[in-house]
Enzyme design. Structure first.
Site, PDB file in Angstrom:
ATOM      1  NE  ARG A   1      -3.909   0.564   1.867  1.00  0.00           N
ATOM      2  CZ  ARG A   1      -5.129   0.604   2.403  1.00  0.00           C
ATOM      3  NH1 ARG A   1      -5.342   1.316   3.495  1.00  0.00           N
ATOM      4  NH2 ARG A   1      -6.122  -0.060   1.859  1.00  0.00           N
TER       5      ARG A   1
ATOM      6  CG  HIS B   1      -8.415   0.062  -2.824  1.00  0.00           C
ATOM      7  ND1 HIS B   1      -7.616  -1.008  -2.477  1.00  0.00           N
ATOM      8  CD2 HIS B   1      -9.122   0.383  -1.695  1.00  0.00           C
ATOM      9  CE1 HIS B   1      -7.838  -1.315  -1.206  1.00  0.00           C
ATOM     10  NE2 HIS B   1      -8.736  -0.488  -0.713  1.00  0.00           N
TER      11      HIS B   1
ATOM     12  CD  GLN C   1     -13.105  -2.081  -0.571  1.00  0.00           C
ATOM     13  OE1 GLN C   1     -12.282  -1.945   0.313  1.00  0.00           O
ATOM     14  NE2 GLN C   1     -14.273  -2.673  -0.366  1.00  0.00           N
TER      15      GLN C   1
ATOM     16  CG  ASP D   1     -13.482   6.332  -1.192  1.00  0.00           C
ATOM     17  OD1 ASP D   1     -13.490   6.193   0.046  1.00  0.00           O
ATOM     18  OD2 ASP D   1     -12.439   6.246  -1.869  1.00  0.00           O
TER      19      ASP D   1
ATOM     20  NE  ARG E   1     -10.286  -5.351   0.668  1.00  0.00           N
ATOM     21  CZ  ARG E   1      -9.489  -4.353   1.060  1.00  0.00           C
ATOM     22  NH1 ARG E   1     -10.006  -3.273   1.596  1.00  0.00           N
ATOM     23  NH2 ARG E   1      -8.180  -4.398   0.858  1.00  0.00           N
TER      24      ARG E   1
END
Ligand code: CP
Ligand code: NVA
Length: 300
Positions: free
Chosen positions: A104, A131, A134, A219, A287
């Protein structure tokens, strides 16, 4: 044979992604039955975090443990990565010791460079640009709740950020329509939108963008690394909140997703995120299962 990485959703074919989602659903059922399945015994995942995380860290670490392997948390604060050791050198060294590396970080180019020099699979656990992990969880959640997403309509409301970019890739790979409503100046990357062709439509008004939609997703307005822009962004994104008005415009059986962490009262109202149409807790749990399916493909 060259190593397989997962830096964006386009690293896998559409068929591979759909098979991964089905496998994630199976692995979830196995886990719920407390079935012991340890395909990655003795394997180690290196986890490099240059930004904060709750879900990503815990899901990867837990997934490796459930698979009989283990994971090592590496932060720039206490590794040489934070003291300027070249990425090329770090990649060569770490990949001689561990079996896969999850990263990350900020610039997407950094993870591309790392992957180029890594002799083991590299997984993108979020960059400023994408991402993809996700999206595996989001797609699993959609499939579990509503079946195939092909031909459906999703609406992205808010920042044209890393999550939005991964939704654009998902629209192509899973063959759904994505409406995107962002304030002026916060649009997603124009090249990505162009490549997506008919799969993506830019509709700046969030109300119009939500019409006939089966999935509403948003988001945070300020992503990690943009904290100093918070105030400016609150101004710019006023009118882009997902609330009862937006959910009322979307199809009556539409669901709501958010990768979390969420800011209630900003990008989403408490009524929506804590309401009947929200599937955010399944999405967060997935996840774990989706990334286990990913690890199994890359490592078994
Ligand atoms: N959604 C997500 O990636 O959460 P974390 O930042 O907690 O990992
Ligand atoms: N867009 C957000 C996602 C967090 C999971 C960020 O990059 O901070």
């Amino acid at each position: 044979m060259s190593v397989r990485h997962f830096l964006t959703l386009t690293d896998f074919s559409s068929q591979e992604l759909k098979a991964l989602i089905q496998r994630a659903i199976e692995l979830k059922a196995m886990q719920k039955k407390k079935e012991i399945y340890e395909p990655l015994k003795n394997q180690v995942l290196g986890m490099v975090f240059e930004k904060s995380s709750t879900r990503t860290r815990v899901s990867f670490e837990t997934g490796m443990i459930q698979f009989g392997g283990s994971a090592i948390f590496l932060s720039p604060r206490d590794t040489q990565l934070g003291r300027g050791e070249p990425i090329e050198d770090s990649a060569r060294v770490l990949s001689r010791m561990v079996d896969a590396i999850m990263i990350r970080t900020f610039e997407h180019e950094k993870i591309e460079l790392f992957a180029k020099y890594s002799s083991v699979p590299v997984i993108n656990a979020l960059t400023d640009r994408f991402h993809p992990c996700q999206l595996l969880a989001d797609m699993q959640t959609w499939f579990e709740h509503c079946g195939d997403i092909a031909g459906k309509t999703a609406t992205w409301i808010g920042d044209g950020n890393n999550m939005c970019h991964s939704y654009i890739n998902a629209a192509r790979q899973f063959d759904f329509k994505l409406n995107i409503a962002t304030p002026e100046g916060y649009e997603p990357d124009a090249d990505l939108v162009k490549i997506a062709g008919d799969h993506v439509e830019m509709i700046s008004d969030p109300v119009n963008a939500s019409r006939n939609s089966d999935l509403i997703v948003t988001d945070v307005w300020a992503s990690m690394g943009q904290e100093e822009e918070q105030k400016k962004r609150e101004e710019a994104f006023r009118g882009y909140q997902v609330n009862d008005n937006i959910m009322g415009i979307a199809n009556s059986d539409a669901i709501f997703m958010h990768c979390l962490p969420a800011h209630r009262g900003e990008e989403v109202s408490a009524d929506v995120i804590d309401g009947q149409q929200s599937v955010v807790w399944d999405e967060a749990e997935n996840r774990l299962h989706a990334q286990k399916a990913l690890l199994e493909i890359l490592l078994k």
